[in-house]
Structures are given as structure tokens and as C-alpha cells.
Design an enzyme around this catalytic site. Structure first.
Site, PDB file in Angstrom:
ATOM      1  N   GLU A  51     -27.157  50.742  44.646  1.00 56.18           N
ATOM      2  CA  GLU A  51     -26.197  50.985  43.560  1.00 56.18           C
ATOM      3  C   GLU A  51     -26.896  51.614  42.358  1.00 56.18           C
ATOM      4  O   GLU A  51     -26.440  52.602  41.785  1.00 56.18           O
ATOM      5  CB  GLU A  51     -25.545  49.663  43.136  1.00 56.18           C
ATOM      6  CG  GLU A  51     -24.562  49.846  41.980  1.00 56.18           C
ATOM      7  CD  GLU A  51     -23.887  48.544  41.546  1.00 56.18           C
ATOM      8  OE1 GLU A  51     -24.370  47.453  41.895  1.00 56.18           O
ATOM      9  OE2 GLU A  51     -22.872  48.639  40.837  1.00 56.18           O
ATOM     10  N   SER A  93     -14.422  46.547  40.668  1.00 57.27           N
ATOM     11  CA  SER A  93     -13.912  47.921  40.661  1.00 57.27           C
ATOM     12  C   SER A  93     -13.193  48.220  41.970  1.00 57.27           C
ATOM     13  O   SER A  93     -13.706  47.928  43.058  1.00 57.27           O
ATOM     14  CB  SER A  93     -15.066  48.927  40.512  1.00 57.27           C
ATOM     15  OG  SER A  93     -15.790  48.666  39.341  1.00 57.27           O
ATOM     16  N   GLN A 132     -17.006  45.612  45.541  1.00 56.37           N
ATOM     17  CA  GLN A 132     -18.182  44.751  45.403  1.00 56.37           C
ATOM     18  C   GLN A 132     -17.814  43.461  44.675  1.00 56.37           C
ATOM     19  O   GLN A 132     -17.465  43.496  43.495  1.00 56.37           O
ATOM     20  CB  GLN A 132     -19.245  45.510  44.596  1.00 56.37           C
ATOM     21  CG  GLN A 132     -20.507  44.742  44.299  1.00 56.37           C
ATOM     22  CD  GLN A 132     -21.426  45.523  43.369  1.00 56.37           C
ATOM     23  OE1 GLN A 132     -20.956  46.220  42.470  1.00 56.37           O
ATOM     24  NE2 GLN A 132     -22.716  45.423  43.581  1.00 56.37           N
ATOM     25  N   GLY A 133     -17.908  42.334  45.347  1.00 59.73           N
ATOM     26  CA  GLY A 133     -17.574  41.045  44.732  1.00 59.73           C
ATOM     27  C   GLY A 133     -18.827  40.293  44.331  1.00 59.73           C
ATOM     28  O   GLY A 133     -19.260  39.360  45.031  1.00 59.73           O
TER      29      GLY A 133
HETATM   30  C1  LIG Z   1     -17.478  49.895  34.581  1.00 61.88           C
HETATM   31  C2  LIG Z   1     -17.907  48.600  35.221  1.00 61.88           C
HETATM   32  C3  LIG Z   1     -17.706  48.409  36.573  1.00 61.88           C
HETATM   33  C4  LIG Z   1     -18.076  47.198  37.152  1.00 61.88           C
HETATM   34  N1  LIG Z   1     -17.820  46.996  38.486  1.00 61.88           N
HETATM   35  C5  LIG Z   1     -18.173  45.847  39.063  1.00 61.88           C
HETATM   36  C6  LIG Z   1     -17.878  45.608  40.443  1.00 61.88           C
HETATM   37  O1  LIG Z   1     -17.288  46.454  41.124  1.00 61.88           O
HETATM   38  N2  LIG Z   1     -18.238  44.444  40.986  1.00 61.88           N
HETATM   39  C7  LIG Z   1     -18.886  43.482  40.273  1.00 61.88           C
HETATM   40  O2  LIG Z   1     -19.216  42.455  40.848  1.00 61.88           O
HETATM   41  N3  LIG Z   1     -19.162  43.640  38.962  1.00 61.88           N
HETATM   42  C8  LIG Z   1     -18.816  44.811  38.337  1.00 61.88           C
HETATM   43  N4  LIG Z   1     -19.067  44.998  37.005  1.00 61.88           N
HETATM   44  C9  LIG Z   1     -19.652  43.912  36.235  1.00 61.88           C
HETATM   45  C10 LIG Z   1     -21.090  44.127  35.806  1.00 61.88           C
HETATM   46  O3  LIG Z   1     -21.966  43.978  36.888  1.00 61.88           O
HETATM   47  C11 LIG Z   1     -21.386  43.143  34.676  1.00 61.88           C
HETATM   48  O4  LIG Z   1     -20.544  43.471  33.581  1.00 61.88           O
HETATM   49  C12 LIG Z   1     -22.831  43.193  34.217  1.00 61.88           C
HETATM   50  O5  LIG Z   1     -23.690  42.730  35.218  1.00 61.88           O
HETATM   51  C13 LIG Z   1     -23.048  42.372  32.931  1.00 61.88           C
HETATM   52  O6  LIG Z   1     -22.552  41.092  33.068  1.00 61.88           O
HETATM   53  P1  LIG Z   1     -21.528  40.485  31.995  1.00 61.88           P
HETATM   54  O7  LIG Z   1     -20.458  41.459  31.771  1.00 61.88           O
HETATM   55  O8  LIG Z   1     -21.165  39.121  32.465  1.00 61.88           O
HETATM   56  O9  LIG Z   1     -22.366  40.395  30.646  1.00 61.88           O
HETATM   57  P2  LIG Z   1     -23.375  39.233  30.224  1.00 61.88           P
HETATM   58  O10 LIG Z   1     -24.276  38.908  31.371  1.00 61.88           O
HETATM   59  O11 LIG Z   1     -22.585  38.114  29.636  1.00 61.88           O
HETATM   60  O12 LIG Z   1     -24.229  39.937  29.100  1.00 61.88           O
HETATM   61  C14 LIG Z   1     -23.778  40.059  27.744  1.00 61.88           C
HETATM   62  C15 LIG Z   1     -24.881  40.744  26.946  1.00 61.88           C
HETATM   63  O13 LIG Z   1     -26.070  39.927  26.928  1.00 61.88           O
HETATM   64  C16 LIG Z   1     -27.186  40.671  27.415  1.00 61.88           C
HETATM   65  N5  LIG Z   1     -28.056  39.797  28.220  1.00 61.88           N
HETATM   66  C17 LIG Z   1     -27.654  38.878  29.139  1.00 61.88           C
HETATM   67  N6  LIG Z   1     -28.725  38.277  29.704  1.00 61.88           N
HETATM   68  C18 LIG Z   1     -29.836  38.842  29.119  1.00 61.88           C
HETATM   69  C19 LIG Z   1     -31.239  38.666  29.294  1.00 61.88           C
HETATM   70  N7  LIG Z   1     -31.747  37.778  30.168  1.00 61.88           N
HETATM   71  N8  LIG Z   1     -32.069  39.430  28.538  1.00 61.88           N
HETATM   72  C20 LIG Z   1     -31.602  40.347  27.652  1.00 61.88           C
HETATM   73  N9  LIG Z   1     -30.263  40.548  27.447  1.00 61.88           N
HETATM   74  C21 LIG Z   1     -29.405  39.819  28.177  1.00 61.88           C
HETATM   75  C22 LIG Z   1     -26.589  41.777  28.292  1.00 61.88           C
HETATM   76  O14 LIG Z   1     -27.443  42.885  28.404  1.00 61.88           O
HETATM   77  C23 LIG Z   1     -25.298  42.088  27.534  1.00 61.88           C
HETATM   78  O15 LIG Z   1     -25.573  42.977  26.480  1.00 61.88           O
HETATM   79  C24 LIG Z   1     -18.692  46.173  36.383  1.00 61.88           C
HETATM   80  C25 LIG Z   1     -18.897  46.385  35.012  1.00 61.88           C
HETATM   81  C26 LIG Z   1     -18.500  47.569  34.436  1.00 61.88           C
HETATM   82  C27 LIG Z   1     -18.717  47.748  32.957  1.00 61.88           C
END
Ligand SMILES: Cc1cc2nc3c(=O)[nH]c(=O)nc-3n(C[C@H](O)[C@H](O)[C@H](O)COP(=O)(O)OP(=O)(O)OC[C@H]3O[C@@H](n4cnc5c(N)ncnc54)[C@H](O)[C@@H]3O)c2cc1C
Length: 397
Positions: A248, A165, A130-131
Site C-alpha cells: 500500500e 474506503s 481494507q478492514g
Molecule cells: C483517505 C483515507 C482513506 C483511508 N482508507 C482506509 C481503508 O480503506 N481502510 C482502513 O482500514 N483505514 C483507512 N484509513 C484510515 C487510516 O489508516 C487512519 O486514518 C490512519 O492510520 C491514522 O489513524 P487515525 O485516523 O485513527 O489517527 P490517530 O492514530 O488517532 O492519530 C491522530 C494523530 O496523532 C498522531 N500520532 C498517533 N500516534 C503517534 C505516534 N506514535 N507518534 C507520533 N504521532 C502519532 C498521528 O500522526 C495523527 O496526526 C483511511 C484514511 C484516510 C484519510
């Protein structure tokens, strides 16, 4: 709501149970820890072979239409297979194909896309990643910047994805790209299918705290993708992206994983001796187990209510928005209880001689924390429930 199964459903359950009893032990995958299967090529091949077997036996994608390789069965039979898989500690499918892309393509794909991809998704011949996420675009997914320009009958893709992933073993990626940079951010996104063997793709590993290489950075440098790989309409990929996210989140919130963890925790607690007695006789730990079991049961009935709504053609609405939030947090709480039950043994991970329960829990504890984040964090799930479910005003951003 009728909680009883019909005699035909009970018969079906026994058939599934005996098939699993006969076929699963030979696969060597019973009770495998997260990440175990994907650590090397042998593990991956074994996991693919297991998926193929499930498919051939008719126990994969039960609700998909027959013309696309499914069984066109009602959701109750799917629920029965899920329950029996948990009972047998059997792993599910590999990558995001069966869970995420397949159902999305069935609703949004062209006939050509369906006939090209669905059969290979089911047979595990082609594994999907998933990208979606990018540096600077996770929770705020619509801010994504990976650009796709149309040149002739191709997209030319440039940019970067992160946390992808399984990108290191995936054959294909379903990917969100920006096709109109001038449009408001939700309206200039398209959903395309990218062959991971295309020239210009670089995959770099990111090692997780579990020690496994679960996800990756993926770079696109003038990657050419046929226009025919667009799913849904140009610049209207946001709706398709949300359809995939719905599948998902439902999978991540599945009660079956939670039930399996509870069973395993109870077995662990019975085997841990504290002050000369099994931990299950300790009143404080018993209280903890009871509290967790009540939450697991509540979730089970919550999902059964949704199943009833689906069978009766009603939209489960807000109820479905809760699953990912509750399920992933509960899984992490279950593994936290296991880590506390282990005491000092929690320091011994997979492979250590003295580890209890094959060193399963430290990895599960770390992995389940990741799933509270992956697929949309708990904070984001709460925003969705508040805004779309409870119709509360949008928070200032
Ligand atoms: C095990 C794992 C597998 C993954 N696999 C994939 C994959 O295959 N493909 C893919 O595309 N992505 C994948 N991801 C990425 C995942 O979708 C993102 O990590 C997730 O959406 C959070 O984005 P971020 O890491 O950029 O955190 P951020 O968006 O930077 O968030 C940081 C913190 O701020 C909080 N926050 C942000 N915005 C708000 C808001 N509006 N209100 C309240 N709180 C907020 C969040 O809850 C978090 O605690 C994976 C992540 C993990 C951990």
C-alpha cells in the site's frame, strides 16, 4: 546505475503508448479527478471495464507470476507501463485488490485462496476493501478490537471498522481481527478474507470534505467466515498485515502520480494570466515550480535507485520506507501550489461553469491531504524510518 532503456524496452514503451492512445479516449476516463469514477454505478462500471481492458492487454500486474494471471515481467517493464499511464493520464485499478491483496496472497495465501481470488481481482469481477482501522485503532493498529471467535470450522466476527474506503461497492474485505485477546497485542491478530455479502454486515457511509462518499463505517454482528479464509497462520496475522501495508505504502508513494500532478500544475500555471502575463513568467511562482520540480526529480531518481536494487536482488532497505512520506507530502504541496495559482478560482470546484482545469484541483487538494494520513500518517512514517531504518531508540509511548 544505468539510466538508459534497452532497444527492446523502448520498443515495449512505444507499444504501450500506442495501445493507450487507441483505447483510453474511448473509456472516457482520461484525466479523471479522484473520486470521479466511484461517484455512481456508471462511473464504477466504467472504471472496472477499464481495468479489465488493461488486464486483457497484459498491462496489469506485470510482475505477478504467469500462473496467477500476471506477465512475469521485470520491474523495468512495470515502471515503463506506469510512466506511460501517467503520460496518457490513465487511471489505474479499482479498490485494494491489485495493489494490496494480490501481492500479499501470492506470498502468504494458500493455493486454494490464490486460485479462488487472484483471477477475479485482475478482471475486476471482485473488488476489495481494507478492514484495518477501527475507532481507537489507527496509528496504533495492533490495538484493534474486532473479535473473531472460532466456532467449528468458522470464525464468528463481531466489532467495527472505520474509514473503510470503497466498502460500499466492495465485494470482499481483507480484514484484521483479534483471535487471541489474552496474547500481547501484536500476537493475537489474524488476517481473514470476508465476503461483504455475508449476513450481519452493515455498511454506513462517511462523507469526506471533498463531498464524496469515499469511505465508510463497517459493523460486524455475528458474521460467519469460513476458517479456510484465514491468510497465514492463526494469531500471526501481524506479519501478513505488514506485507499488505508495504504494498500500500509503495503504491501511495508512487512517483508516477507525483509526476502527473507536476505536469498538470505546469499546464495550469501556463494558462493562468496574472497582471496580463502567464503565471509561469512570474519569478516568485517560477521559483516555486522549480523547487517542486527538483523535489519530484529527486524522488524519481530515488525510486530508480530502488528499482536497480530490486533488479539486482538487493533489498532497498530504508530507501523504501521514505516513499510514502515523501510522495504523499509532495502531492499535497503540488496541489497547494495549484490552489494558490488559481487564486479566487480555487473556490470553484467540479461542475462549476467558470472553473479552471475542469475544477480538478480543489478535490485533489483535499484528497491528497487524506493520503498524507491514510496508509499510516507522516508522523508514523517518520517513526518507522527512525526506528527501523536509522535504528534510533523507540519513542516512549
Ligand atoms: C483517505 C483515507 C482513506 C483511508 N482508507 C482506509 C481503508 O480503506 N481502510 C482502513 O482500514 N483505514 C483507512 N484509513 C484510515 C487510516 O489508516 C487512519 O486514518 C490512519 O492510520 C491514522 O489513524 P487515525 O485516523 O485513527 O489517527 P490517530 O492514530 O488517532 O492519530 C491522530 C494523530 O496523532 C498522531 N500520532 C498517533 N500516534 C503517534 C505516534 N506514535 N507518534 C507520533 N504521532 C502519532 C498521528 O500522526 C495523527 O496526526 C483511511 C484514511 C484516510 C484519510
Amino acid at each position: 546505475m544505468d539510466l538508459n532503456f534497452t532497444p527492446e524496452e523502448e520498443e515495449f514503451r512505444l507499444k504501450v503508448r500506442s495501445w493507450l492512445a487507441e483505447n483510453l479516449p474511448a473509456s472516457g476516463l482520461r484525466g479523471a479527478a479522484p473520486g470521479d469514477q466511484m461517484r455512481d454505478k456508471t462511473g464504477l462500471d466504467r472504471a472496472k471495464e477499464w481495468q479489465r481492458k488493461l488486464h486483457q492487454a497484459g498491462y496489469l500486474a506485470l510482475s505477478w507470476p504467469k500462473e496467477y494471471g500476471g506477465q512475469a515481467m521485470d520491474p523495468v517493464r512495470q515502471a515503463i507501463v506506469n510512466e506511460e499511464m501517467v503520460r496518457a493520464r490513465a487511471p489505474g485499478s479499482v479498490g485494494g485488490g491489485v495493489i494490496m491483496l494480490g501481492p500479499t496472497l501470492i506470498s502468504w495465501g494458500t493455493e486454494e485462496q490464490k486460485s479462488r481470488h487472484l483471477a477475479k481481482i485482475l478482471s475486476a469481477e471482485e473488488i476489495w476493501c481494507q478492514g484495518y482501522s477501527e475507532p481507537g485503532s489507527g496509528s496504533d493498529l495492533a490495538a484493534l478490537k474486532t473479535r473473531a471467535e472460532i466456532v467449528g470450522d468458522e470464525f464468528v466476527v463481531n466489532g467495527q471498522k472505520v474509514w473503510t474506503s470503497g466498502a460500499h461497492y466492495a465485494d470482499w474485505m481483507f480484514c484484521l481481527v483479534r483471535t487471541d485477546p489474552q496474547a500481547p497485542k501484536h500476537r493475537g491478530i489474524s488476517y481473514i478474507l470476508i465476503d461483504m455479502k455475508s449476513p450481519g454486515i452493515t455498511v454506513r457511509p462517511l462523507v469526506q470534505m471533498t463531498g464524496d462518499r469515499g469511505f465508510n463505517e463497517v459493523f460486524f454482528d455475528n458474521v460467519r467466515v469460513p476458517r479456510a479464509n484465514l491468510v497465514g497462520k492463526l494469531n500471526e496475522g501481524w506479519m501478513v498485515a505488514n506485507a499488505t501495508l508495504f504494498h500500500e505504502r509503495n503504491a501511495l508513494g508512487a512517483t508516477t502520480t507525483t509526476q502527473a500532478l507536476l505536469n498538470r500544475l505546469k499546464q495550469l500555471a501556463a494558462s493562468v494570466i496574472r497582471d496580463g502575463k502567464p503565471l509561469t513568467t512570474d519569478p516568485v511562482f517560477r521559483q516555486r515550480l522549480a523547487d517542486l520540480e527538483i523535489r519530484v526529480e529527486a524522488m524519481k531518481y530515488h525510486l530508480m535507485r530502488q528499482l536497480t536494487d530490486t533488479i539486482r536482488g538487493r533489498n532497498p532497505g530504508i530507501a523504501a520506507m521514505v516513499n510514502k512520506l515523501v510522495g504523499t507530502e509532495l502531492n499535497h504541496d503540488l496541489s497547494t501550489a495549484a490552489m494558490e495559482a488559481l487564486g479566487d478560482y480555487a473556490l470553484l470546484a467540479r461542475g462549476a461553469d467558470q472553473a479552471l482545469d475542469r475544477g480538478y484541483w480543489p478535490g485533489e487538494w483535499m484528497f491528497s491531504l487524506g493520503l498524507v494520513i491514510g496508509g499510516g500518517t507522516s508522523h508514523i512514517q517518520k517513526n518507522i524510518i527512525a526506528e527501523r531504518g536509522l535504528k534510533m531508540p523507540k519513542a516512549a509511548r
